[in-house]
Motif scaffolding. Structure first.
Motif, PDB file in Angstrom:
ATOM      1  N   ALA A  73      44.473  39.828  18.860  1.00  0.00           N
ATOM      2  CA  ALA A  73      44.774  38.595  19.587  1.00  0.00           C
ATOM      3  C   ALA A  73      44.831  38.852  21.084  1.00  0.00           C
ATOM      4  O   ALA A  73      44.305  38.065  21.879  1.00  0.00           O
ATOM      5  CB  ALA A  73      46.090  37.999  19.093  1.00  0.00           C
ATOM      6  N   ALA A  74      45.452  39.956  21.481  1.00  0.00           N
ATOM      7  CA  ALA A  74      45.528  40.299  22.907  1.00  0.00           C
ATOM      8  C   ALA A  74      44.142  40.527  23.479  1.00  0.00           C
ATOM      9  O   ALA A  74      43.838  40.083  24.595  1.00  0.00           O
ATOM     10  CB  ALA A  74      46.395  41.548  23.098  1.00  0.00           C
ATOM     11  N   LEU A  75      43.272  41.203  22.721  1.00  0.00           N
ATOM     12  CA  LEU A  75      41.895  41.425  23.184  1.00  0.00           C
ATOM     13  C   LEU A  75      41.146  40.107  23.315  1.00  0.00           C
ATOM     14  O   LEU A  75      40.434  39.871  24.301  1.00  0.00           O
ATOM     15  CB  LEU A  75      41.149  42.366  22.234  1.00  0.00           C
ATOM     16  CG  LEU A  75      41.579  43.821  22.260  1.00  0.00           C
ATOM     17  CD1 LEU A  75      40.923  44.584  21.106  1.00  0.00           C
ATOM     18  CD2 LEU A  75      41.231  44.458  23.589  1.00  0.00           C
ATOM     19  N   LEU A  76      41.300  39.243  22.325  1.00  0.00           N
ATOM     20  CA  LEU A  76      40.595  37.963  22.359  1.00  0.00           C
ATOM     21  C   LEU A  76      41.092  37.069  23.488  1.00  0.00           C
ATOM     22  O   LEU A  76      40.332  36.288  24.050  1.00  0.00           O
ATOM     23  CB  LEU A  76      40.734  37.245  21.012  1.00  0.00           C
ATOM     24  CG  LEU A  76      39.998  37.916  19.851  1.00  0.00           C
ATOM     25  CD1 LEU A  76      40.388  37.275  18.524  1.00  0.00           C
ATOM     26  CD2 LEU A  76      38.495  37.853  20.061  1.00  0.00           C
ATOM     27  N   LEU A  77      42.383  37.192  23.829  1.00  0.00           N
ATOM     28  CA  LEU A  77      42.942  36.420  24.935  1.00  0.00           C
ATOM     29  C   LEU A  77      42.697  37.083  26.286  1.00  0.00           C
ATOM     30  O   LEU A  77      43.044  36.534  27.320  1.00  0.00           O
ATOM     31  CB  LEU A  77      44.445  36.223  24.726  1.00  0.00           C
ATOM     32  CG  LEU A  77      44.836  35.326  23.561  1.00  0.00           C
ATOM     33  CD1 LEU A  77      46.335  35.398  23.308  1.00  0.00           C
ATOM     34  CD2 LEU A  77      44.404  33.899  23.825  1.00  0.00           C
ATOM     35  N   ASP A  78      42.099  38.278  26.258  1.00  0.00           N
ATOM     36  CA  ASP A  78      41.813  39.069  27.469  1.00  0.00           C
ATOM     37  C   ASP A  78      43.076  39.321  28.283  1.00  0.00           C
ATOM     38  O   ASP A  78      43.087  39.177  29.495  1.00  0.00           O
ATOM     39  CB  ASP A  78      40.734  38.376  28.307  1.00  0.00           C
ATOM     40  CG  ASP A  78      40.136  39.316  29.352  1.00  0.00           C
ATOM     41  OD1 ASP A  78      40.135  40.547  29.115  1.00  0.00           O
ATOM     42  OD2 ASP A  78      39.687  38.832  30.406  1.00  0.00           O
ATOM     43  N   LEU A  79      44.162  39.681  27.591  1.00  0.00           N
ATOM     44  CA  LEU A  79      45.417  39.965  28.276  1.00  0.00           C
ATOM     45  C   LEU A  79      45.317  41.311  28.989  1.00  0.00           C
ATOM     46  O   LEU A  79      44.739  42.260  28.491  1.00  0.00           O
ATOM     47  CB  LEU A  79      46.572  39.999  27.281  1.00  0.00           C
ATOM     48  CG  LEU A  79      46.869  38.690  26.551  1.00  0.00           C
ATOM     49  CD1 LEU A  79      48.018  38.880  25.577  1.00  0.00           C
ATOM     50  CD2 LEU A  79      47.185  37.592  27.538  1.00  0.00           C
ATOM     51  N   GLN A  80      45.905  41.366  30.159  1.00  0.00           N
ATOM     52  CA  GLN A  80      45.919  42.598  30.943  1.00  0.00           C
ATOM     53  C   GLN A  80      47.300  43.245  30.800  1.00  0.00           C
ATOM     54  O   GLN A  80      48.253  42.617  30.349  1.00  0.00           O
ATOM     55  CB  GLN A  80      45.624  42.287  32.412  1.00  0.00           C
ATOM     56  CG  GLN A  80      44.311  41.560  32.631  1.00  0.00           C
ATOM     57  CD  GLN A  80      43.111  42.328  32.098  1.00  0.00           C
ATOM     58  OE1 GLN A  80      42.971  43.505  32.335  1.00  0.00           O
ATOM     59  NE2 GLN A  80      42.243  41.649  31.345  1.00  0.00           N
TER      60      GLN A  80
END
Length: 84
Positions: A73-80
């Motif tokens: 989910a973090a990857l898909l949301l492009d979270l830094q």
């Protein structure tokens, strides 16, 4: 300090117990015969299809754990890294 309370009839939940309701043993044998008993095999693909059709979504993915799901989910949301 927390005071303990006695429960007359505690309810126990049987975790990690196998319950055969149909063709599970046949499916296990199919996986063994195909020599693919890990994830991302034919049964994973069938599961993806069932979820996509049932939920009317273009893509459904299975993960091996909640941690992997959160990472995906973090990857898909492009979270830094600085994002909280």
């Amino acid at each position: 300090m927390v005071e303990s309370v006695a429960v007359a009839n505690p309810i126990t939940i049987p975790f990690n117990r196998f319950c055969a309701v149909g063709t599970e043993f046949q499916y296990v044998q199919e996986a063994i015969d195909a020599q693919h008993v890990a994830g991302d095999g034919p049964f994973t693909k069938k599961c993806h299809q069932i979820l996509e059709q049932s939920l009317a979504v273009p893509k459904a993915l299975l993960t091996t754990s909640c941690t992997h799901a959160l990472e995906m989910a973090a990857l898909l949301l492009d979270l830094q890294r600085a994002t909280k």
